[in-house]
Design a protein around this motif. Structure first.
Motif, mmCIF file in Angstrom:
data_model
loop_
_atom_site.group_PDB
_atom_site.id
_atom_site.type_symbol
_atom_site.label_atom_id
_atom_site.label_comp_id
_atom_site.label_asym_id
_atom_site.label_seq_id
_atom_site.Cartn_x
_atom_site.Cartn_y
_atom_site.Cartn_z
ATOM 1 N N GLY A 257 -7.931 13.927 -9.252
ATOM 2 C CA GLY A 257 -6.523 14.761 -10.153
ATOM 3 C C GLY A 257 -5.756 14.250 -10.938
ATOM 4 N N GLY A 258 -6.331 13.429 -11.650
ATOM 5 C CA GLY A 258 -5.224 13.269 -12.869
ATOM 6 C C GLY A 258 -4.277 11.979 -13.316
ATOM 7 N N THR A 259 -4.426 11.886 -11.642
ATOM 8 C CA THR A 259 -2.670 11.195 -11.867
ATOM 9 C C THR A 259 -2.678 9.635 -12.402
ATOM 10 O OG1 THR A 259 -1.784 12.215 -9.943
ATOM 11 C CG2 THR A 259 -1.326 9.579 -10.331
ATOM 12 N N THR A 260 -2.106 9.280 -13.388
ATOM 13 C CA THR A 260 -2.308 7.914 -14.729
ATOM 14 C C THR A 260 -1.901 6.642 -13.291
ATOM 15 O OG1 THR A 260 -2.183 8.760 -16.154
ATOM 16 C CG2 THR A 260 -2.164 6.425 -15.915
ATOM 17 N N THR A 261 -2.530 5.572 -12.897
ATOM 18 C CA THR A 261 -2.168 4.310 -12.059
ATOM 19 C C THR A 261 -1.616 3.171 -12.303
ATOM 20 O OG1 THR A 261 -3.222 5.892 -10.333
ATOM 21 C CG2 THR A 261 -2.731 3.215 -9.737
ATOM 22 N N HIS A 262 -0.985 3.033 -12.108
ATOM 23 C CA HIS A 262 -0.667 1.221 -12.969
ATOM 24 C C HIS A 262 -0.408 0.141 -11.989
ATOM 25 C CE1 HIS A 262 1.216 3.172 -16.414
ATOM 26 N NE2 HIS A 262 1.437 4.242 -15.934
ATOM 27 N N ALA B 127 0.917 -0.754 0.028
ATOM 28 C CA ALA B 127 0.076 -0.181 0.240
ATOM 29 C C ALA B 127 0.855 1.172 -0.482
ATOM 30 C CB ALA B 127 -1.029 0.035 1.499
ATOM 31 N N MET B 128 2.285 1.297 -0.029
ATOM 32 C CA MET B 128 2.834 2.779 0.739
ATOM 33 C C MET B 128 4.487 1.983 0.452
ATOM 34 S SD MET B 128 1.131 3.965 3.999
ATOM 35 C CE MET B 128 -0.610 4.160 4.215
ATOM 36 N N LEU C 194 5.116 -15.686 2.760
ATOM 37 C CA LEU C 194 3.446 -16.178 3.246
ATOM 38 C C LEU C 194 3.387 -16.617 1.238
ATOM 39 C CD1 LEU C 194 3.018 -13.022 3.853
ATOM 40 C CD2 LEU C 194 3.400 -15.224 5.250
ATOM 41 N N GLY C 195 3.759 -16.704 0.640
ATOM 42 C CA GLY C 195 3.174 -17.609 -0.685
ATOM 43 C C GLY C 195 1.968 -17.131 -1.427
ATOM 44 N N LEU C 196 2.188 -16.138 -0.863
ATOM 45 C CA LEU C 196 0.388 -15.258 -1.636
ATOM 46 C C LEU C 196 0.872 -14.174 -2.954
ATOM 47 C CD1 LEU C 196 -1.744 -14.228 0.705
ATOM 48 C CD2 LEU C 196 -2.469 -16.565 -0.751
ATOM 49 N N PRO C 197 0.494 -14.472 -3.836
ATOM 50 C CA PRO C 197 0.665 -13.344 -4.614
ATOM 51 C C PRO C 197 0.833 -11.731 -4.156
ATOM 52 C CG PRO C 197 -0.885 -14.213 -5.878
ATOM 53 C CD PRO C 197 -0.795 -14.957 -4.388
ATOM 54 N N THR C 198 1.503 -10.749 -4.557
ATOM 55 C CA THR C 198 1.250 -9.384 -4.140
ATOM 56 C C THR C 198 1.149 -8.371 -5.198
ATOM 57 O OG1 THR C 198 3.767 -8.802 -4.225
ATOM 58 C CG2 THR C 198 3.425 -9.765 -2.691
ATOM 59 N N TYR C 199 1.046 -7.183 -4.733
ATOM 60 C CA TYR C 199 -0.185 -6.432 -5.186
ATOM 61 C C TYR C 199 0.711 -4.701 -5.196
ATOM 62 C CZ TYR C 199 -3.851 -3.052 -7.388
ATOM 63 O OH TYR C 199 -4.567 -2.612 -8.302
ATOM 64 N N ALA C 200 0.802 -3.618 -6.233
ATOM 65 C CA ALA C 200 1.275 -2.396 -5.691
ATOM 66 C C ALA C 200 -0.217 -1.491 -6.942
ATOM 67 C CB ALA C 200 2.496 -2.635 -5.892
ATOM 68 N N GLU C 201 0.403 -0.467 -6.590
ATOM 69 C CA GLU C 201 -0.149 1.219 -7.430
ATOM 70 C C GLU C 201 1.438 1.669 -7.757
ATOM 71 O OE1 GLU C 201 -4.428 0.155 -4.763
ATOM 72 O OE2 GLU C 201 -1.917 0.796 -4.379
ATOM 73 N N ALA C 202 1.220 1.708 -8.865
ATOM 74 C CA ALA C 202 2.647 2.383 -8.917
ATOM 75 C C ALA C 202 2.040 4.074 -9.573
ATOM 76 C CB ALA C 202 3.552 2.362 -9.834
ATOM 77 N N PHE C 203 2.144 5.272 -9.431
ATOM 78 C CA PHE C 203 1.370 6.377 -9.426
ATOM 79 C C PHE C 203 3.202 6.758 -10.507
ATOM 80 C CE2 PHE C 203 -0.630 5.166 -5.734
ATOM 81 C CZ PHE C 203 -1.571 5.867 -6.298
#
Length: 226
Positions: A182-187, A123-124, A150-159
């Motif tokens: 605010g117009g920020t593109t998030t990946h 998340a951060m 922990l054996g799980l996938p991980t997810y993130a948002e790249a700004f």
């Protein structure tokens, strides 16, 4: 033989340090400016909002610090839907005042795009100041090794493109980009743990795991300025 990682697992006593790192990272960004347009109040408001979610992460997730305390990652264990922080609406209103609605709009947009499959959510990512790119890479590498166990996938948002490239170098694959208020593109980015054997296909087919549209509680991932 044990391996000494470059990170340490954060404790409750590290909350203030985590808040400072996230605030210093997010404050100079365009997203930080949209969340709190008043530059004089920006750091105070961002810090108060960050504290709510960092404290929550220490209860239902994990946080890691570089051993010198100059960079951090904050994670949520999303094995199942997690509750909002206690008295969230009241606390957010007190923390953000007139800007609380902006934080809620961002939360809703990010939540709507998050995978519903069980995962660990980065998340951060906070690495402010000089040499931020190097320190961000170090803290992510150490934290990722820990989370992979922990054996799980991980997810993130790249700004930013810099964050996107950093995640790619650490094994994350791109999802379909979207825009936040605010117009920020998030990946959105997805990484399969080396220990993840419950599904086939790996990162190249991450969209088969990824189902958006179910709102969940969140706060923005921290952005880096490098």
């Amino acid at each position: 033989m044990s391996v000494r990682l470059p990170v340490v697992r954060a404790r409750w006593s590290d909350t203030g340090r985590l808040v400072d790192l996230v605030t210093a990272t997010l404050s100079p960004t365009s997203l930080g400016a949209w969340l709190v347009p008043d530059e004089r109040r920006r750091s105070i408001v961002l810090a108060a909002a960050a504290r709510i979610w960092i404290e929550h992460a220490l209860l239902v997730g994990d946080a890691f610090l570089l051993r010198d305390g100059t960079a951090a990652t904050v994670w949520f264990h999303r094995y199942r839907p997690i509750p909002a922080p206690t008295r969230y609406a009241d606390r957010l209103g007190q923390a953000c005042g007139e800007y609380a609605t902006r934080f809620l709009l961002l939360d809703q947009r990010l939540s709507a795009q998050r995978p519903v499959e069980a995962h660990n959510h980065l998340a951060m990512l906070a690495a402010p100041g000089p040499h931020g790119a190097r320190r961000a890479a170090a803290v992510l590498a150490g934290a990722q090794r820990w989370m992979d166990t922990l054996g799980l996938p991980t997810y993130a948002e790249a700004f930013t493109e810099a964050d996107r490239e950093l995640y790619r170098r650490h094994g994350y694959a791109d999802g379909e980009a979207f825009r936040v208020p605010g117009g920020t593109t998030t990946h959105p980015m997805w990484r399969v743990s080396p220990l993840w054997t419950a599904r086939a296909g790996g990162n190249a087919h991450w969209s088969t795991h990824y189902t958006s549209g179910r709102a969940r509680n969140s706060w923005s991932a921290a952005l880096r300025q490098v």
